[in-house]
Design a protein around this motif. Structure first.
Motif, PDB file in Angstrom:
ATOM      1  N   VAL A 320     -18.119  55.570  23.013  1.00 19.08           N
ATOM      2  CA  VAL A 320     -18.905  56.614  23.848  1.00 19.08           C
ATOM      3  C   VAL A 320     -19.666  57.629  22.935  1.00 19.08           C
ATOM      4  O   VAL A 320     -19.227  58.086  22.004  1.00 19.08           O
ATOM      5  CB  VAL A 320     -17.927  57.660  24.623  1.00 19.08           C
ATOM      6  N   GLU A 321     -21.047  57.608  23.500  1.00 20.54           N
ATOM      7  CA  GLU A 321     -21.935  58.545  22.597  1.00 20.54           C
ATOM      8  C   GLU A 321     -21.552  59.970  22.345  1.00 20.54           C
ATOM      9  O   GLU A 321     -21.036  60.619  23.292  1.00 20.54           O
ATOM     10  CB  GLU A 321     -23.381  58.421  22.888  1.00 20.54           C
ATOM     11  N   ALA A 322     -21.459  60.353  21.359  1.00 20.03           N
ATOM     12  CA  ALA A 322     -21.001  61.616  20.863  1.00 20.03           C
ATOM     13  C   ALA A 322     -21.704  62.668  21.884  1.00 20.03           C
ATOM     14  O   ALA A 322     -22.897  62.709  21.890  1.00 20.03           O
ATOM     15  CB  ALA A 322     -20.918  62.168  19.359  1.00 20.03           C
ATOM     16  N   ILE A 323     -20.847  63.890  22.288  1.00 21.30           N
ATOM     17  CA  ILE A 323     -21.471  64.730  23.233  1.00 21.30           C
ATOM     18  C   ILE A 323     -21.979  66.048  22.236  1.00 21.30           C
ATOM     19  O   ILE A 323     -21.503  66.247  21.090  1.00 21.30           O
ATOM     20  CB  ILE A 323     -20.454  65.368  24.219  1.00 21.30           C
ATOM     21  N   PRO A 324     -23.177  66.374  22.812  1.00 18.09           N
ATOM     22  CA  PRO A 324     -23.737  67.810  21.910  1.00 18.09           C
ATOM     23  C   PRO A 324     -22.699  68.838  21.755  1.00 18.09           C
ATOM     24  O   PRO A 324     -21.878  68.918  22.653  1.00 18.09           O
ATOM     25  CB  PRO A 324     -25.001  68.273  22.881  1.00 18.09           C
ATOM     26  N   GLY A 325     -22.838  69.321  20.625  1.00 17.16           N
ATOM     27  CA  GLY A 325     -21.891  70.496  20.320  1.00 17.16           C
ATOM     28  C   GLY A 325     -22.452  71.972  21.050  1.00 17.16           C
ATOM     29  O   GLY A 325     -21.822  72.815  20.764  1.00 17.16           O
ATOM     30  N   ASP A 326     -23.243  71.879  21.840  1.00 13.64           N
ATOM     31  CA  ASP A 326     -23.573  73.274  22.680  1.00 13.64           C
ATOM     32  C   ASP A 326     -22.497  73.583  23.587  1.00 13.64           C
ATOM     33  O   ASP A 326     -21.860  72.952  24.055  1.00 13.64           O
ATOM     34  CB  ASP A 326     -24.798  72.986  23.439  1.00 13.64           C
ATOM     35  N   ALA A 327     -22.379  75.067  23.807  1.00 10.97           N
ATOM     36  CA  ALA A 327     -21.444  75.532  24.753  1.00 10.97           C
ATOM     37  C   ALA A 327     -21.364  74.874  26.119  1.00 10.97           C
ATOM     38  O   ALA A 327     -20.292  74.795  26.398  1.00 10.97           O
ATOM     39  CB  ALA A 327     -21.436  77.046  24.719  1.00 10.97           C
ATOM     40  N   VAL A 328     -22.503  74.536  26.679  1.00 10.76           N
ATOM     41  CA  VAL A 328     -22.849  74.102  27.852  1.00 10.76           C
ATOM     42  C   VAL A 328     -22.053  72.894  28.050  1.00 10.76           C
ATOM     43  O   VAL A 328     -21.668  72.252  29.207  1.00 10.76           O
ATOM     44  CB  VAL A 328     -23.941  74.153  28.351  1.00 10.76           C
ATOM     45  N   TRP A 329     -21.650  72.273  27.213  1.00  7.36           N
ATOM     46  CA  TRP A 329     -21.047  70.814  27.057  1.00  7.36           C
ATOM     47  C   TRP A 329     -19.545  71.058  26.814  1.00  7.36           C
ATOM     48  O   TRP A 329     -18.835  69.992  26.438  1.00  7.36           O
ATOM     49  CB  TRP A 329     -21.695  69.777  26.055  1.00  7.36           C
ATOM     50  N   ALA A 330     -18.849  72.143  26.568  1.00  6.36           N
ATOM     51  CA  ALA A 330     -17.768  72.245  26.127  1.00  6.36           C
ATOM     52  C   ALA A 330     -16.805  71.544  26.922  1.00  6.36           C
ATOM     53  O   ALA A 330     -15.681  70.985  26.541  1.00  6.36           O
ATOM     54  CB  ALA A 330     -17.317  73.652  26.053  1.00  6.36           C
ATOM     55  N   ALA A 331     -16.778  71.704  28.223  1.00  2.00           N
ATOM     56  CA  ALA A 331     -15.796  71.166  29.468  1.00  2.00           C
ATOM     57  C   ALA A 331     -15.725  69.658  28.875  1.00  2.00           C
ATOM     58  O   ALA A 331     -14.852  68.924  29.007  1.00  2.00           O
ATOM     59  CB  ALA A 331     -16.018  71.654  30.702  1.00  2.00           C
ATOM     60  N   VAL A 332     -16.867  68.947  29.195  1.00  2.00           N
ATOM     61  CA  VAL A 332     -17.211  67.456  28.977  1.00  2.00           C
ATOM     62  C   VAL A 332     -16.508  66.964  27.606  1.00  2.00           C
ATOM     63  O   VAL A 332     -15.673  65.896  27.449  1.00  2.00           O
ATOM     64  CB  VAL A 332     -18.638  67.042  29.197  1.00  2.00           C
ATOM     65  N   ALA A 333     -16.894  67.599  26.436  1.00  2.00           N
ATOM     66  CA  ALA A 333     -16.189  67.578  25.247  1.00  2.00           C
ATOM     67  C   ALA A 333     -14.961  67.542  25.248  1.00  2.00           C
ATOM     68  O   ALA A 333     -14.096  66.684  24.388  1.00  2.00           O
ATOM     69  CB  ALA A 333     -16.796  68.454  24.115  1.00  2.00           C
ATOM     70  N   ASP A 334     -14.189  68.634  25.776  1.00  2.00           N
ATOM     71  CA  ASP A 334     -12.955  68.658  25.781  1.00  2.00           C
ATOM     72  C   ASP A 334     -12.173  67.511  26.397  1.00  2.00           C
ATOM     73  O   ASP A 334     -11.053  66.844  26.132  1.00  2.00           O
ATOM     74  CB  ASP A 334     -12.280  69.890  26.755  1.00  2.00           C
ATOM     75  N   ARG A 335     -12.577  66.979  27.595  1.00  2.00           N
ATOM     76  CA  ARG A 335     -12.189  65.866  28.511  1.00  2.00           C
ATOM     77  C   ARG A 335     -12.299  64.666  27.365  1.00  2.00           C
ATOM     78  O   ARG A 335     -11.328  63.745  27.496  1.00  2.00           O
ATOM     79  CB  ARG A 335     -12.787  65.703  29.826  1.00  2.00           C
ATOM     80  N   LEU A 336     -13.197  64.214  26.901  1.00  2.00           N
ATOM     81  CA  LEU A 336     -13.603  63.218  25.936  1.00  2.00           C
ATOM     82  C   LEU A 336     -12.679  63.167  24.838  1.00  2.00           C
ATOM     83  O   LEU A 336     -12.246  62.306  24.437  1.00  2.00           O
ATOM     84  CB  LEU A 336     -15.007  63.058  25.779  1.00  2.00           C
ATOM     85  N   ARG A 337     -12.238  64.187  24.195  1.00  2.00           N
ATOM     86  CA  ARG A 337     -11.641  64.557  23.096  1.00  2.00           C
ATOM     87  C   ARG A 337     -10.032  64.187  23.527  1.00  2.00           C
ATOM     88  O   ARG A 337      -9.607  63.073  22.599  1.00  2.00           O
ATOM     89  CB  ARG A 337     -11.747  65.719  22.593  1.00  2.00           C
ATOM     90  N   ARG A 338      -9.746  64.400  24.588  1.00  2.00           N
ATOM     91  CA  ARG A 338      -8.280  64.157  24.940  1.00  2.00           C
ATOM     92  C   ARG A 338      -8.339  62.758  25.493  1.00  2.00           C
ATOM     93  O   ARG A 338      -7.218  62.119  25.303  1.00  2.00           O
ATOM     94  CB  ARG A 338      -7.963  65.107  26.049  1.00  2.00           C
ATOM     95  N   ALA A 339      -9.109  62.238  26.104  1.00  2.00           N
ATOM     96  CA  ALA A 339      -9.362  60.800  26.481  1.00  2.00           C
ATOM     97  C   ALA A 339      -9.343  59.779  25.313  1.00  2.00           C
ATOM     98  O   ALA A 339      -8.521  58.757  25.207  1.00  2.00           O
ATOM     99  CB  ALA A 339     -10.560  60.467  27.339  1.00  2.00           C
TER     100      ALA A 339
END
Length: 346
Positions: A320-339
């Motif tokens: 999975v291509e890494a998600i941007p570190g911007d705050a607007v991506w925080a929820a998606v980043a959280d799900r992918l990190r746990r996945a």
């Protein structure tokens, strides 16, 4: 082969909610759509019905559930000492993807709260979910006349949340008496969870979601804290474990450059590779490939369906291509990190 649950498509479902209400009042499980993901519903006031949720999902008994309500007018049946800020947030964001953690009212079963003195509540915005909740309340609700439906995501515990009725059927089969089909979920990831259970203290976000800290601050005038879920003083809530939302196929979050390199390495090793990206591939296509919108809401809307597809393609790894570190991506980043943390488990 086990009998599959009935799936009621949107038109028929709206005309036959009475069956769903009957099943819930009889202590059975009914899956239904919300704007976030599909929920596995039971009478939240009935500990025996709630136990069926835990059994169907394989969910630990101390992991609390979220109670879904037809409107804020039912809140006082489920929570006590409700602070003014809770009513402000309910007015601003309900119906919608916001869960409030409040002090448990005396009649709320500990089976729902995971043994805690707090309870999570929300009012979903999906029209079919609201129709069900209103019909349930109009019919007198569940045990003791309480009108709430406990509904975690309708999947096996720790696995990818369902955003389509077919996902529920694939995952839970005959464990669910009825699946209401409301089409694909619009938000696609779980609700924001805000803790309001501490007296006169700053609200805390326990799980990020579509509703952002900035939106909450705009309503209550205070920016919520981002809580550390591992602290003993933080209530346990859905989706707070390190490993969650996970495919069975090992999943790696990698930079764009590393993704290209690792995809070639997987191919060279004679293995199958699935790839999930936000931009056009500039190298030979992998065995399976999904490209999602390069903006957080669109990405979130299709994320779980894409992961589920890649998990079912016989891949040896999902990149999975890494998600941007911007705050607007925080929820998606959280799900992918746990996945990524939970992926690859048998």
């Amino acid at each position: 082969m086990p009998t599959q649950p009935d799936i009621m498509h949107a038109d028929s479902a709206r005309n036959d909610l009475a069956e769903a209400v009957r099943l819930l009042q009889a202590g059975e499980l009914v899956a239904f759509p919300t704007e976030t993901v599909y929920g596995l519903g039971a009478d939240a006031a009935n500990p025996e019905a709630v136990a069926k949720i835990f059994a169907a999902k394989g969910r630990p008994a101390d992991h609390p559930l979220i109670v879904h309500l037809a409107g804020a007018g039912y809140l006082e049946s489920w929570a006590r000492d409700i602070p003014p800020v809770a009513w402000e947030l309910a007015e601003a964001f309900w119906p919608g993807p916001l869960t409030l953690i409040l002090k448990r009212a005396p009649g709320v079963p500990h089976a729902v709260t995971g043994g805690q003195e707090t309870v999570g509540v929300r009012v979903p915005s999906h029209p079919l979910a609201l129709d069900l909740l209103r019909a349930y309340a109009q019919a007198g609700g569940g045990q003791n006349g309480m009108c709430g439906i406990a509904a975690p995501s309708a999947n096996r515990f720790g696995r990818i949340s369902p955003t389509d009725a077919a996902h529920v059927r694939e995952e839970l089969g005959a464990a669910v008496a009825l699946v209401l089909d409301g089409g694909p979920c619009d938000v696609g990831i779980e609700s924001t969870i805000v803790d309001l259970s501490r007296d006169d203290q700053t609200p805390r976000i326990l799980r990020p979601g579509r509703i952002t800290p900035e939106q909450i601050e705009a309503v209550i005038g205070v920016r919520p804290e981002i809580a550390n879920a591992k602290k003993a003083s933080v209530p346990r809530v859905s989706g707070s474990l390190d490993a969650h939302y996970a495919p069975r196929t090992p999943l790696r979050l990698v930079s764009w450059d590393d993704l290209i390199t690792q995809a070639h390495e997987v191919h060279a090793a004679g293995q199958r590779c699935g790839v999930l990206v936000r931009r056009q591939l500039l190298f030979p296509a992998p065995h399976s490939f999904r490209r999602l919108p390069d903006e957080p809401d669109g990405f979130a809307r299709h994320l779980y369906a894409a992961l589920r597809e890649l998990d079912q393609c016989g891949n040896d790894v999902i990149l999975v291509e890494a998600i941007p570190g911007d705050a607007v991506w925080a929820a998606v980043a959280d799900r992918l990190r746990r996945a990524a943390c939970g992926s690859g488990a048998a």
